[in-house]
Scaffold this motif. Structure first.
Motif, short mmCIF file in Angstrom:
data_model
loop_
_atom_site.label_atom_id
_atom_site.label_comp_id
_atom_site.label_asym_id
_atom_site.label_seq_id
_atom_site.Cartn_x
_atom_site.Cartn_y
_atom_site.Cartn_z
N SER A 100 43.54 -19.60 -11.93
CA SER A 100 44.15 -18.34 -11.87
C SER A 100 42.68 -17.27 -11.79
O SER A 100 41.67 -17.40 -11.53
CB SER A 100 45.14 -17.63 -11.99
OG SER A 100 45.50 -16.52 -11.27
N HIS A 101 42.93 -16.69 -12.73
CA HIS A 101 41.57 -15.77 -13.20
C HIS A 101 41.02 -16.28 -14.37
O HIS A 101 39.93 -15.58 -14.85
CB HIS A 101 41.68 -13.65 -13.16
CG HIS A 101 42.79 -14.20 -14.15
ND1 HIS A 101 43.96 -14.48 -14.25
CD2 HIS A 101 42.34 -13.80 -15.86
CE1 HIS A 101 45.30 -14.15 -15.31
NE2 HIS A 101 43.56 -13.62 -16.35
N LYS A 150 51.46 -23.73 -12.11
CA LYS A 150 51.76 -22.79 -12.06
C LYS A 150 53.38 -23.73 -11.03
O LYS A 150 52.95 -24.48 -9.89
CB LYS A 150 51.79 -21.76 -10.87
CG LYS A 150 50.16 -20.43 -11.83
CD LYS A 150 50.61 -19.78 -11.02
CE LYS A 150 49.01 -18.95 -12.01
NZ LYS A 150 49.21 -16.96 -10.79
N ASP A 198 40.38 -12.94 -7.27
CA ASP A 198 40.62 -13.88 -7.86
C ASP A 198 40.77 -15.79 -7.71
O ASP A 198 40.99 -16.13 -6.18
CB ASP A 198 41.67 -14.02 -9.69
CG ASP A 198 43.30 -14.08 -9.06
OD1 ASP A 198 43.58 -14.48 -7.96
OD2 ASP A 198 43.59 -14.62 -9.89
N ASP A 247 42.97 -18.28 -7.57
CA ASP A 247 44.22 -18.62 -6.76
C ASP A 247 44.81 -17.93 -5.25
O ASP A 247 45.72 -17.75 -4.98
CB ASP A 247 45.23 -18.90 -7.16
CG ASP A 247 45.83 -17.75 -8.61
OD1 ASP A 247 44.64 -16.79 -8.85
OD2 ASP A 247 47.33 -18.18 -8.75
N ASP A 290 45.72 -14.43 -5.69
CA ASP A 290 46.96 -13.47 -5.75
C ASP A 290 46.16 -12.05 -6.05
O ASP A 290 47.66 -11.52 -6.32
CB ASP A 290 48.00 -13.94 -6.75
CG ASP A 290 47.49 -14.36 -7.63
OD1 ASP A 290 46.39 -14.36 -8.63
OD2 ASP A 290 48.22 -14.99 -8.49
N ARG A 291 45.00 -12.03 -6.78
CA ARG A 291 44.52 -11.23 -7.27
C ARG A 291 44.22 -10.00 -5.77
O ARG A 291 43.43 -10.35 -5.17
CB ARG A 291 43.76 -11.05 -8.41
CG ARG A 291 45.30 -11.86 -9.32
CD ARG A 291 44.18 -11.13 -10.74
NE ARG A 291 44.71 -11.76 -12.31
CZ ARG A 291 44.45 -11.26 -13.44
NH1 ARG A 291 43.85 -10.94 -12.97
NH2 ARG A 291 45.22 -12.33 -14.21
CO CO Z 1 45.43 -15.27 -9.81
#
Ligand code: CO
Ligand code: VG1
Length: 543
Positions: free
Chosen positions: A113-114, A126, A277, A279, A281-282
């Protein structure tokens, strides 16, 4: 192709955090490390046998290798069909959508992710389940328990997989479907937003700058913003996914994406500046001369939701994670709908979404999304903002200022103390936990403590209980101080301090955030003594 059972020794550290299993790349490169974890997943999710598994990742270093392993293990563990994103790419929200669309039993998203990418960076897995949501705490705990005694894993040997060729391939008895990572996701977005209106808004001379940070959202942004909405190519930057994300830190906030803050405050600032970010999702949202804090963004979108075609019926209910600013609660109250306060982590929204109790949710950590998937969704948030701007003909600043005049303003900040020794971090938490219940009634500056507790959550849908979800000191509706330990770091322990201050007088609406929060920072030090205990003079990151 022979199916083999390989003897292995368990690793003791395969416990998932806030969002999946996250470790340094070097940890994942240990012999059988990834295989062990995946076998624990296959053993703990028996529904996968004879059913569909969705696989993708954010394109970071080790992604292709991990996917090849996961596919070969899926074939050996009786999975009937794997749907994988071409090139091994799927953003987290797109994976959630594909799980729902294909009625898959689970999904594996390879991402940290981030956290930074590359050989010296982080990797992660995940796990999502049927319906598209993140694995529950119960399931991740079962997987962890299982991993501690794992003695063998199953894999199909000699399998060759071409992740770049779209279409069907077979691996033993399993079917592998390599799909375009964007197609279905883009179709979904088209159903939710007024693409014509956004196209006209752009054609009329309004502008967007979107930074994909060389991570997974580049192809999504290219298709949706440029090809479908007609934004010029110059609206995108860093849009090709790279294994090391080009060395860029994939956490879009005011520190790591400082360049976007500068762009938004320059004389060539576009109408909307945004980023996601690693992946996807942000989301980070800025307008000309203004940064929109994530809790505000959630509240503004709640207030404007019915202007978006996919949400014509308006707000049904909202949820936010406990540390997230209470700005959205004011909107929910005005619209007479329920607002829920959940622990940090998107998994806690899934049941509320599933039961239709809410159709919008968000976290202070740059996460916003709706009932269209079971993950937070960066591109969705940017489209929602584009649609709001196009529909209202307001600027980002005007949207914000109108909102604050109507509802008041929640000044908000998060102070992260990263890479602390575990003892220092736990001392801060334990000391505060011990004195917490003596705080109500005490006055600090202009604020009086109304309540103070250790946050726990009782899921109203499945009855499950989550304890130990952070310490909070609540000064009525005027201010709040929250402390919790991060569950996504891979180096030392990260302590997060969340600060929120509410003002509703006209004269107090235009302050700078750091000025508004400065007195509260002092109160937090009196109460939690982070500086005194850790010896840190300042937080590592302020967002
Ligand atoms: Co993320
Ligand atoms: C952080 C955020 C949390 C978010 C999680 C996963 O967790 O605070 O709000 O859901 O990251 O985000 P923590 O435990 O470090 O505070 V992502 O973009 O990694 O899926």
């Amino acid at each position: 192709m022979p199916m083999r059972e390989i003897a292995t020794k368990p690793y003791p550290d395969q416990r998932s955090g806030t969002a999946g299993l996250r470790k340094r790349v070097a940890v994942f490169q240990q012999p059988h490390y990834l295989e062990n974890f995946l076998q624990s997943v296959f053993d703990s999710v028996p529904e996968l046998r004879g059913h569909t598994l969705v696989i993708g990742g954010d394109g970071r270093y080790f992604n292709r290798q991990a996917i090849a392993t996961a596919v070969a293990m899926a074939a050996a563990n009786g999975v009937a069909r794997v749907v994988v994103g071409q090139g091994g790419l799927l953003s987290t929200p797109a994976a959630s959508h594909l799980i729902r669309l294909h009625r898959a039993a689970a999904g594996l998203i390879f991402t940290a992710s981030h956290n930074p990418a590359g050989a010296d960076g982080d990797f992660g897995v995940k796990l999502n389940v049927a319906g598209g949501g993140q694995a529950s705490e119960g399931l991740t705990e079962r997987i962890y328990e299982h991993s501690k005694s794992l003695g063998r894993y199953r894999i199909l040997e000699g399998a060759t997989v071409d992740l770049d060729r779209r279409g069907l391939q077979t691996l033993g008895a399993m079917e592998l479907d390599v799909v375009d990572p964007v197609d279905e996701y883009a179709r979904l977005m088209q159903k939710l937003f007024d693409f014509n209106r956004i196209r006209e808004w752009l054609k009329a001379g309004h502008s967007l700058r979107y930074d994909a940070l060389h991570a997974v959202t580049g192809p999504y942004a290219q298709r949706i913003f440029v090809e479908m909405l007609g934004a010029p190519l110059s609206s995108l930057q860093n849009a090709n996914p790279l294994e090391d994300f080009g060395g860029i830190h994939p956490d879009p906030n005011l520190i790591h994406a400082r360049h976007l803050h500068e762009l938004a405050h320059s004389d060539r600032a576009p109408d909307l500046v945004a980023a996601s970010d690693g992946d996807g999702d942000r989301n980070m949202i800025l307008g000309r001369g203004i940064f929109v804090s994530p809790g505000d963004s959630l509240a503004f979108l709640a207030a404007h939701l019915k202007e978006l075609p996919g949400y014509r019926d308006g707000l049904r209910g909202v949820a936010r994670s406990m540390p997230t600013s209470r700005a959205v609660d004011k909107v929910a109250k005005a619209m007479a709908v329920d607002s829920y306060e959940t622990p940090t982590g998107w998994k806690f929204f899934a049941n509320l979404l599933e039961m239709d109790r809410i159709n919008l949710c968000g976290e202070e950590s740059f996460g916003t999304s709706s009932s269209h998937v079971r993950e937070k969704d960066g591109i969705w948030a940017v489209l929602a903002w584009l649609n709001v701007l196009a529909a209202t003909r307001l600027s980002v600043r005007e949207v914000a200022e109108r909102h604050w005049r109507h509802y008041g303003r929640h000044y908000y900040g998060r102070h992260d103390y990263e890479e602390l020794p575990a003892t220092a971090a736990t001392t801060v938490m334990q000391d505060l936990a011990r004195t917490l219940y003596d705080l109500p009634g005490r006055k600090f500056g202009e604020w009086e403590v109304g309540a103070a507790d250790e946050f726990g959550y009782h899921d109203p849908v499945d009855g499950s209980l989550a304890v130990n979800q952070g310490l909070r000191v609540i000064f009525g509706d005027r201010a709040r101080i929250v402390l919790r330990l991060s569950g996504t770091g891979t180096r030392g322990v990260t302590l997060r301090l969340y600060l929120e201050r509410y003002e509703d007088h006209a004269t107090a609406l235009g302050w700078k955030t750091w000025e508004a929060l400065a007195p509260l920072v002092n109160v937090a030090e009196q109460i939690a003594r982070i500086g005194a205990i850790t010896g840190r003079k300042a937080p590592s990151v302020v967002t």
